[in-house]
Design a protein around this motif. Structure first.
Motif, PDB file in Angstrom:
ATOM      1  N   HIS A  42      12.368  -5.297  -2.618  1.00 20.57           N
ATOM      2  CA  HIS A  42      11.879  -6.098  -3.738  1.00 20.57           C
ATOM      3  C   HIS A  42      10.373  -5.831  -3.870  1.00 20.57           C
ATOM      4  N   VAL A  43      10.010  -4.850  -4.680  1.00 23.72           N
ATOM      5  CA  VAL A  43       8.590  -4.506  -4.858  1.00 23.72           C
ATOM      6  C   VAL A  43       7.913  -5.626  -5.647  1.00 23.72           C
ATOM      7  N   HIS A  44       6.866  -6.219  -5.039  1.00 23.92           N
ATOM      8  CA  HIS A  44       6.240  -7.379  -5.679  1.00 23.92           C
ATOM      9  C   HIS A  44       4.841  -7.116  -6.206  1.00 23.92           C
ATOM     10  N   SER A  45       4.173  -6.082  -5.732  1.00 17.86           N
ATOM     11  CA  SER A  45       2.847  -5.783  -6.288  1.00 17.86           C
ATOM     12  C   SER A  45       2.440  -4.358  -5.955  1.00 17.86           C
ATOM     13  N   THR A  46       1.590  -3.797  -6.819  1.00 18.18           N
ATOM     14  CA  THR A  46       1.017  -2.456  -6.635  1.00 18.18           C
ATOM     15  C   THR A  46      -0.485  -2.579  -6.868  1.00 18.18           C
ATOM     16  N   THR A  47      -1.289  -2.284  -5.852  1.00 17.64           N
ATOM     17  CA  THR A  47      -2.719  -2.554  -5.926  1.00 17.64           C
ATOM     18  C   THR A  47      -3.530  -1.325  -5.534  1.00 17.64           C
ATOM     19  N   PHE A  48      -4.446  -0.899  -6.407  1.00 21.58           N
ATOM     20  CA  PHE A  48      -5.350   0.206  -6.085  1.00 21.58           C
ATOM     21  C   PHE A  48      -6.396  -0.252  -5.073  1.00 21.58           C
ATOM     22  N   ASP A  49      -6.742   0.633  -4.142  1.00 23.95           N
ATOM     23  CA  ASP A  49      -7.848   0.313  -3.247  1.00 23.95           C
ATOM     24  C   ASP A  49      -9.159   0.456  -4.014  1.00 23.95           C
ATOM     25  N   CYS A 103       7.499  -7.011 -12.429  1.00 23.46           N
ATOM     26  CA  CYS A 103       6.783  -8.273 -12.202  1.00 23.46           C
ATOM     27  C   CYS A 103       5.290  -8.101 -11.964  1.00 23.46           C
ATOM     28  N   HIS A 104       4.787  -6.873 -11.923  1.00 23.22           N
ATOM     29  CA  HIS A 104       3.368  -6.668 -11.588  1.00 23.22           C
ATOM     30  C   HIS A 104       2.897  -5.345 -12.187  1.00 23.22           C
ATOM     31  N   ILE A 105       1.660  -5.333 -12.686  1.00 15.91           N
ATOM     32  CA  ILE A 105       1.060  -4.104 -13.232  1.00 15.91           C
ATOM     33  C   ILE A 105      -0.344  -3.943 -12.661  1.00 15.91           C
ATOM     34  N   SER A 106      -0.715  -2.718 -12.351  1.00 14.99           N
ATOM     35  CA  SER A 106      -2.104  -2.402 -12.014  1.00 14.99           C
ATOM     36  C   SER A 106      -2.546  -1.212 -12.856  1.00 14.99           C
ATOM     37  N   ILE A 107      -3.850  -1.097 -13.045  1.00  7.41           N
ATOM     38  CA  ILE A 107      -4.399  -0.019 -13.866  1.00  7.41           C
ATOM     39  C   ILE A 107      -5.368   0.797 -13.024  1.00  7.41           C
ATOM     40  N   ALA A 116     -11.621   2.402  -3.934  1.00 10.53           N
ATOM     41  CA  ALA A 116     -12.018   3.756  -4.319  1.00 10.53           C
ATOM     42  C   ALA A 116     -11.072   4.365  -5.346  1.00 10.53           C
ATOM     43  N   GLY A 117      -9.942   3.740  -5.561  1.00  6.80           N
ATOM     44  CA  GLY A 117      -8.971   4.265  -6.520  1.00  6.80           C
ATOM     45  C   GLY A 117      -8.230   5.485  -6.023  1.00  6.80           C
ATOM     46  N   LYS A 118      -8.274   5.710  -4.713  1.00 10.34           N
ATOM     47  CA  LYS A 118      -7.631   6.893  -4.139  1.00 10.34           C
ATOM     48  C   LYS A 118      -6.261   6.590  -3.546  1.00 10.34           C
ATOM     49  N   GLN A 119      -5.998   5.306  -3.305  1.00 14.25           N
ATOM     50  CA  GLN A 119      -4.720   4.923  -2.717  1.00 14.25           C
ATOM     51  C   GLN A 119      -4.188   3.668  -3.397  1.00 14.25           C
ATOM     52  N   VAL A 120      -2.871   3.512  -3.344  1.00 16.85           N
ATOM     53  CA  VAL A 120      -2.208   2.352  -3.925  1.00 16.85           C
ATOM     54  C   VAL A 120      -1.407   1.669  -2.831  1.00 16.85           C
ATOM     55  N   LEU A 121      -1.636   0.380  -2.651  1.00 10.81           N
ATOM     56  CA  LEU A 121      -0.920  -0.397  -1.652  1.00 10.81           C
ATOM     57  C   LEU A 121       0.188  -1.194  -2.343  1.00 10.81           C
ATOM     58  N   VAL A 122       1.401  -1.064  -1.829  1.00 14.56           N
ATOM     59  CA  VAL A 122       2.574  -1.683  -2.449  1.00 14.56           C
ATOM     60  C   VAL A 122       3.177  -2.696  -1.485  1.00 14.56           C
ATOM     61  N   ALA A 123       3.225  -3.954  -1.910  1.00 16.13           N
ATOM     62  CA  ALA A 123       3.834  -5.007  -1.104  1.00 16.13           C
ATOM     63  C   ALA A 123       5.302  -5.132  -1.477  1.00 16.13           C
ATOM     64  N   ASP A 124       6.175  -4.978  -0.485  1.00 16.46           N
ATOM     65  CA  ASP A 124       7.618  -5.059  -0.718  1.00 16.46           C
ATOM     66  C   ASP A 124       8.168  -6.256   0.055  1.00 16.46           C
ATOM     67  N   LEU A 125       8.520  -7.319  -0.676  1.00 18.40           N
ATOM     68  CA  LEU A 125       9.031  -8.540  -0.066  1.00 18.40           C
ATOM     69  C   LEU A 125      10.357  -8.296   0.644  1.00 18.40           C
ATOM     70  N   GLY A 126      11.175  -7.408   0.092  1.00 22.26           N
ATOM     71  CA  GLY A 126      12.511  -7.190   0.629  1.00 22.26           C
ATOM     72  C   GLY A 126      12.556  -6.433   1.934  1.00 22.26           C
ATOM     73  N   THR A 127      11.637  -5.511   2.140  1.00 24.17           N
ATOM     74  CA  THR A 127      11.645  -4.697   3.359  1.00 24.17           C
ATOM     75  C   THR A 127      10.610  -5.147   4.384  1.00 24.17           C
ATOM     76  N   ASP A 128       9.798  -6.172   4.032  1.00 23.11           N
ATOM     77  CA  ASP A 128       8.742  -6.654   4.931  1.00 23.11           C
ATOM     78  C   ASP A 128       7.775  -5.544   5.317  1.00 23.11           C
TER      79      ASP A 128
END
Length: 382
Positions: A180-187, A126-130, A189-201
């Motif tokens: 339920h992983v809903h998004s993957t977002t680079f910070d 449901c979500h893509i980041s580059i 600086a591009g050094k870290q990726v933040l993942v929002a998981d609706l299912g696990t809060d």
């Protein structure tokens, strides 16, 4: 003396009889102000798929056309910085899940040519980041509860690099029975990726190192309020804050962000006083000038909320306005911040608002485009 008079007369005659040197002034026609977006959709027939939107307010043109049909539920679509490479997905389930796709885009006619497609590694991507270098894409598999990493070659081919399966659940047995992983977002600086998981809060923070065969490594897990259902997030203009939209409680959470650590700062509601009904907060965007934050809310609300930031750092409500349709799953702003476009999944349209550059407030215009189940808007005119 006579010779001098004769010479002066000759010079005067020559000056008067020489051709005039005139500069021709050609009025230039200004290039019409225009904007372009890619539209991700849910599909009901083989002729539907990824769309392209062209909007020129000065010419009073709002045009939408399908540029890649035959793709099942391309609900999320992004492009490279030059707009010549496009990545999308097929939000479906099966064995072993949906699809991730790469295309070549011709900016002259907006046509898309499929380069490659791979299994997403989980159900309902449901979500893509580059990545900042545009050599990796990371996608979230909602029903699968996982995220997958693909290396992108110079010619757009996709190579699976890593899939990470989340575990756990939260307090809502109907919607949070598993990850339920809903998004993957680079910070920034591009050094870290933040993942929002609706299912696990939880918000998961992964270190990203593209020198490794498996570039993601978990560095932290940060819980939100039980029952929130974190969906999408964005960073403040200075990169020191993370703003998270909580789908199930229609809330905006603000976290301080430093070295991959999230610290709660503030929590705001998207709901008007006295509101009763179903909610479903969806998208969050920072205005291009970094002054305001915009959040959509579906359910019975169907609103766009606007928040400003005081010099003290506190966020305050500015406006809560009807989105102009039903189920505003996604929206986006033009690069100059003059307009905001809202995609309505249930009313099958895209509605355009003007934005006040000082207050950030929105005013609905008469521009509206009919589109089958639009669910994502990606800006091409950065």
């Amino acid at each position: 003396m006579n010779s001098i008079k004769t010479l002066c007369a000759a010079l005067l005659l020559a000056a008067c009889s020489s051709p005039k040197q005139e500069t021709e002034v050609i009025a230039s026609t200004p290039t019409p102000l225009s904007y372009e977006f890619l539209i991700g959709t849910y599909t009901d027939s083989p002729i539907q798929g990824i769309n392209h939107l062209y909007f020129s307010p000065s010419e009073n043109i709002l045009r939408v056309e399908t540029i890649a049909g035959g793709i099942a539920n391309p609900s999320f679509v992004i492009a490279s910085k030059d707009g010549k490479r496009v990545f999308s997905l097929e939000e479906e389930s099966g064995t072993p899940g949906g699809q991730v796709l790469s295309f070549a885009r011709n900016p002259e006619d907006n046509s898309l040519t499929l380069i490659d497609q791979k299994k997403s590694g989980g159900d309902h991507p449901c979500h893509i980041s580059i990545s900042p270098n545009e050599d990796y894409v990371i996608l979230g598999n909602y029903t699968g509860g996982s995220l997958s990493v693909f290396k992108v070659s110079s010619d757009g081919m996709l190579e699976h690099a890593q899939t990470i399966q989340h575990k756990g659940k939260s307090v809502n047995p109907q919607r949070q029975e598993k990850p339920h992983v809903h998004s993957t977002t680079f910070d920034p600086a591009g050094k870290q990726v933040l993942v929002a998981d609706l299912g696990t809060d939880k918000i998961y923070v992964y270190d990203f190192d593209d020198s490794l065969a498996e570039p993601l490594r978990l560095s932290g897990e940060f819980p939100v309020t039980p029952g929130d259902g974190p969906r999408h997030l964005t960073f403040s203009a200075d990169g020191k804050e993370v703003l998270v939209v909580e789908e199930m409680t229609a809330s905006l959470d603000v976290f301080a962000y430093e070295n991959g650590i999230l610290t709660p700062k503030q929590r705001l509601s998207l709901l008007a006083e006295g509101f009763e009904g179903k909610v479903g907060a969806a998208e969050i965007r920072l205005s291009p000038d970094g002054k305001q934050v915009y959040v959509s809310n579906r359910g019975d609300a169907n609103t766009i909320s606007v928040f400003g930031k005081r010099p003290s750092g506190e966020y305050v409500p500015v406006q809560n306005i009807s989105s102009g349709g039903l189920m505003p799953r996604n929206f986006n702003l033009t690069a100059d911040g003059k307009f905001l476009l809202v995609a309505h999944q249930a009313s099958n349209d895209i509605v355009i608002f003007e934005r006040d550059s000082f207050t950030g407030k929105l005013t609905q215009t008469l521009w509206k485009a009919a589109v089958n189940k639009p669910v994502y808007l990606f800006r091409l005119d950065d």
